[in-house]
Enzyme design. Structure first.
Site: not given
Lengths: 190, 190, 190
Positions: C10, C35, C51-52, C55
């Site tokens: 994407g 990562a 992002h972290r 999760r």
């Protein structure tokens, strides 16, 4: 009355505006065109004129560069199809009218109440409106990461906005070379 | 005899040329490869060599940087599959051979008879040709709007060209990561 | 045990990472997040933190900027789902750690053993691993050809890498505006 909202995505000159106009024209509803563009230079004036020539003369036309959610609440009505072209220029207007672009340029974290407030208002408002709303927006994140911080900010915020608007739309279509590709299909309506 | 024309679209290194070559190879027809590239520097020479190595030795190969419609009229024949790779370099050749790029750079409206005439000729010619034509073209408008006027002109004209060619092709395919996605499917043939 | 490997493609802010995380979370397997990012400046640190937060806390997390194939061989196990986010930063790390970027900048042909060796190792290794591997990668070649040689090199190598990884994955998905489009579907499993 149930809303039927659509997001039409595509790259530059993908035919996304024309596709959106065809859907609006085929809706059988009164159409109001909401232009987010501000005509400030010769190139943009030519683009606006090019789009205007194509539209039926009986469509209403409203210009709204910044306060889109409030404007949609004013205009939305049963049996009315509102075509917003486009979210990309609106986003650009918000980033430059507020302090976001300057913050990005200075390498700071962006904290722009105008931008954050207006985009949140659009996401909140869309599912509540009567009639049909068609929103046109650009895909801008499929190239090399731009070198300028403002361009990276823009690509990030455009991508997030498209995700959020897509989540509250009933149908999402990606247009390439004038041809539609369904990303999210509205369920059949009783 | 009915033509079966195809447009293969994709980004840079999407596998679009290879996909087009596979279709040509599987056609069972005599294949003529029309290269629009001109080899002017080391990087372009390497790209051309890379493509050439992959092609079967018995394919005809013709170079045509500018007058594509006339060349296709010469070459097209029943039982012949012509592969044009690619419309993007052809567009670039036209814009720089004519005065379009210079006009865009100067902020003027573009009025370039070479470009306008050649692209109109291609759209007119394609539906009239015998045999099969496969055209490869780039998607270039999915990134941030470029800062240089020539790049914006190029993105606009490439987008419009792809729309117009797609409209006169029987089948249109978008390639990403080497995988085809059908945008327009040819109807089954009797 | 048969591997089920997936590539999630994407543009920037397309929702591809979130989509990959949802697949990992729904796998019912132990998840290890690999990562590839190195946190070197404020903007990248903010992206990594963003992002972290998203999760699940019980996912393992490993950082691997360069030697991805070797790391995957260490970590892969039956009933383990490894999520690699993303191949684009990995590619960037390889090109700048080796001499590829400098060669491209100087207009030379690129001959970079680190990059060539590591990418070949990934393609060779992926089909041999137990468990499930989900790889996230960017589409970066859908804009105007960039002016800088390093950016052109990057777009070319990212496009080739996506093609090669797609060829050895069982399923490939393109994400736009958070919505998945299947490019390659895994066959039903007995």
């Amino acid at each position: 009355m149930a809303t039927m909202n659509q997001l039409i995505l595509g790259g530059a000159r993908s035919g996304k505006s024309r596709h959106a106009e065809q859907i609006a024209a085929a809706s059988g509803q009164r159409v109001v065109y909401v232009a987010t563009a501000e005509s400030r230079d010769g190139e943009m004036a030519r683009r606006i004129a090019h789009h205007r020539e194509r539209r039926p003369a009986d469509w209403g036309c409203v210009e709204e560069p910044l306060h889109l959610a409030a404007r949609l609440r004013e205009l939305a009505a049963p049996d009315t199809c509102i075509l917003v072209d486009c979210l990309t220029l609106w986003l650009s207007n918000l980033l430059f009218a507020g302090r976001a672009a300057a913050q990005a340029d200075a390498g700071e974290a962006v904290d722009c109440p105008l931008f954050a407030g207006q985009t949140a208002a659009l996401i909140d408002t869309l599912p509540q409106l009567p009639g049909q709303i068609i929103l046109v927006s650009n895909e801008v994140g499929w190239g090399i990461v731009p070198m300028h911080p403002v361009s990276r900010l823009f690509a990030d915020e455009q991508g997030r906005l498209n995700q959020h608007v897509a989540a509250v739309c009933d149908q999402v279509t990606l247009v390439a070379a004038g041809l539609p590709l369904t990303l999210k299909a509205a369920p059949a309506r009783a």
